[in-house]
Design an enzyme around this catalytic site. Structure first.
Site, mmCIF file in Angstrom:
data_model
loop_
_atom_site.group_PDB
_atom_site.id
_atom_site.type_symbol
_atom_site.label_atom_id
_atom_site.label_comp_id
_atom_site.label_asym_id
_atom_site.label_seq_id
_atom_site.Cartn_x
_atom_site.Cartn_y
_atom_site.Cartn_z
ATOM 1 N N ASP A 87 0.874 -1.251 -0.047
ATOM 2 C CA ASP A 87 -0.096 0.135 0.002
ATOM 3 C C ASP A 87 0.789 1.191 -0.153
ATOM 4 O O ASP A 87 1.906 1.143 0.431
ATOM 5 C CB ASP A 87 -0.944 -0.048 1.202
ATOM 6 C CG ASP A 87 -0.179 0.173 2.361
ATOM 7 O OD1 ASP A 87 0.793 -0.408 2.861
ATOM 8 O OD2 ASP A 87 -0.736 0.825 3.410
ATOM 9 N N ASP A 148 7.727 4.237 -1.326
ATOM 10 C CA ASP A 148 7.455 3.917 0.012
ATOM 11 C C ASP A 148 6.163 2.910 -0.195
ATOM 12 O O ASP A 148 5.026 3.649 -0.423
ATOM 13 C CB ASP A 148 7.253 4.838 1.007
ATOM 14 C CG ASP A 148 6.797 4.404 2.178
ATOM 15 O OD1 ASP A 148 6.858 3.210 2.443
ATOM 16 O OD2 ASP A 148 6.327 5.307 2.920
ATOM 17 N N GLU A 182 0.101 -1.564 5.636
ATOM 18 C CA GLU A 182 1.076 -1.177 6.586
ATOM 19 C C GLU A 182 1.142 0.546 6.836
ATOM 20 O O GLU A 182 1.373 0.913 8.029
ATOM 21 C CB GLU A 182 2.610 -1.439 5.901
ATOM 22 C CG GLU A 182 3.686 -0.903 6.957
ATOM 23 C CD GLU A 182 4.451 0.360 7.044
ATOM 24 O OE1 GLU A 182 5.212 0.625 7.520
ATOM 25 O OE2 GLU A 182 3.919 1.198 6.168
ATOM 26 N N ASP A 205 12.199 -1.309 3.681
ATOM 27 C CA ASP A 205 11.529 0.000 3.711
ATOM 28 C C ASP A 205 12.266 0.918 4.426
ATOM 29 O O ASP A 205 11.494 2.053 4.992
ATOM 30 C CB ASP A 205 10.416 -0.337 4.761
ATOM 31 C CG ASP A 205 9.117 0.419 4.555
ATOM 32 O OD1 ASP A 205 8.932 1.084 3.636
ATOM 33 O OD2 ASP A 205 8.300 0.375 5.284
ATOM 34 N N HIS A 388 5.448 9.783 1.263
ATOM 35 C CA HIS A 388 4.090 10.513 1.598
ATOM 36 C C HIS A 388 3.881 12.010 0.878
ATOM 37 O O HIS A 388 2.954 12.581 1.554
ATOM 38 C CB HIS A 388 3.964 10.475 3.139
ATOM 39 C CG HIS A 388 4.082 9.253 3.836
ATOM 40 N ND1 HIS A 388 3.622 9.317 4.897
ATOM 41 C CD2 HIS A 388 4.332 8.023 3.223
ATOM 42 C CE1 HIS A 388 3.571 7.927 5.399
ATOM 43 N NE2 HIS A 388 4.302 7.303 4.294
#
Length: 417
Positions: A87, A148, A182, A205, A388
């Site tokens: 995700d 990410d 996650e 990650d 993000h």
């Protein structure tokens, strides 16, 4: 000894393919996965794993992907799992991502074409200083990129492809786990660790090339419910106690120069309001509380409750409820009991020609939860940066180094068993 001369990298093509699939998770959804579209990527990953010759690759009803690369050695080697999440963050759109490659970066500003107010400048992204001559991938300016953690997915897939294609490199049984959700804190909630049957794991990650992380925040979530007193506004004098105003006053009283994300760094924790909603009668504030120890979390939670109580002294007919939910705990408590995990991680990074950097994460990973579920799990770099947001970026060369590191880890566990 580097193995790069024997690798035909597939990581770039895989990454570009994966970023085009919208997999944003949704924290308001009660389903698993929280969005069905995450299964679209799961299907692609399973198909590619099967095409490699990994015969047990499959996805379950919750969208988790499992696969096994069988051992090709006579040694008794611990079973190692590599894990990444499918995700992307709900904080920024992941729909219609257009990945762009900026070849041979020379330090210039990178203007994203679909929104020329989105500019990557070296002063804002200091990690670009070590990327001169490398190929930088960004989105087009209206979405996040999805490095990410689609970088981690692509790197694990490329490493798996190499290990399957090069049986001359000996390794024990390797497990692959790809998780949904996650980004909303549910990444391993329904992971079947009995089926996975691994001894140790690494999440892929992390950020800067060469980094390995053995420590995360510990985390709690808090829901504060303020019960005010509603009254007709035309006749409210001496009666109304607005829950909206009480909640706003509580937020205004939070520390600003400390215990706040915008004023903390390194090992400092914080109290962070992430949403506020309600009416005159009742309002709700949701907080995330972060620090590196459980003792510090409890201290921050007490500070918050004292603020609430002091504000409520002005509103004698109003009440509150403070509901604390444990989210995850610092993986270091578990990982430190298995020092070989980090020792071999550092060796694998150095064997890839990088300087290893042992770091702490001001956040959490699937490894935080996995460690306390009985699967010790530090985090290694994927190369993602500015995640993000619309200025998220990654370099092709850093992804290739992550592939090498994963392969080196598989080989090192066999060599040192």
């Amino acid at each position: 000894m580097s193995i790069s001369e024997n690798i035909t990298y597939t990581v770039f093509d895989r990454f570009i393919k994966y970023t085009a699939i919208d997999t944003q998770s949704d924290g308001s959804s009660a389903t698993c996965p929280s969005t069905e579209k995450q299964k679209d990527l799961a299907k692609v990953l399973v198909a590619e794993l099967l095409e490699m010759g990994i015969t047990d690759a499959h996805s379950d009803k919750n969208g988790y992907v499992y696969a096994t690369i069988p051992s090709n050695t006579s040694k008794d080697v611990p079973v190692i799992c590599f894990c990444s999440h499918m995700d992307t963050s709900p904080d920024c759109s992941g729909e219609n991502v257009k990945a762009i490659i900026h070849k041979n970066y020379q330090g210039q500003d990178i203007i994203l074409p679909d929104d020329n107010t989105q500019v990557l400048k070296m002063k804002d992204h200091p990690d670009l200083k070590v990327q001169i001559g490398n190929d930088i991938i960004t989105a087009s300016g209206t979405t996040l990129l999805g490095a990410d953690n689609k970088a981690g997915l692509a790197e694990i897939m490329d490493a798996a492809n190499f290990l399957i294609s090069h049986p001359e490199y000996k390794h024990g049984t390797i497990k692959i786990l790809f998780t949904p959700d996650e980004e909303i804190g549910r990444g391993v909630e329904k992971a079947d660790l009995k089926k996975l049957n691994a001894d140790y794991a690494y999440t892929v990650d992390g950020e800067t090339a060469g980094s390995i992380e053995n420590e995360t925040f510990s985390a709690d979530g808090i829901k504060l419910i303020v019960n005010g007193v509603s009254s007709h506004p035309g006749f409210a004098k001496g009666k109304m106690e607005s829950a909206i105003k009480i909640a706003s006053q509580i937020v205004a009283c939070l520390p600003k120069e400390k215990l706040s994300p915008e004023s903390t760094a390194d090992k400092d924790g914080f109290i962070h309001p992430v949403s506020i909603s309600g009416s005159v009668e009742q309002a709700t504030i949701e907080f995330i509380i972060r620090d590196f120890t459980s003792v510090a979390l409890r201290s921050h939670e007490r500070i918050l409750e004292v603020i609430v109580q002091e504000v409520l002294e002005e509103y004698p007919n109003s009440t509150y409820q403070l509901i604390v939910e444990e989210q995850y705990r610092n993986m270091k408590e578990v990982v430190d009991q298995h020092p070989k995990l980090v020792e071999l991680g550092i060796k694998a990074i150095e064997r890839a020609g990088l300087t290893a950097k042992l770091q702490s994460i001001r956040g959490g990973t699937d490894g935080s939860r996995l460690s306390f579920m009985g699967l010790p799990c530090p985090n290694i770099f994927a190369g993602e940066h500015a995640f993000h947001g619309k200025q998220e970026w990654i370099s092709v060369q850093d992804m290739q180094k992550a592939v090498e590191t994963i392969i080196n880890l598989a080989i090192l566990w066999e060599e040192e068993s």
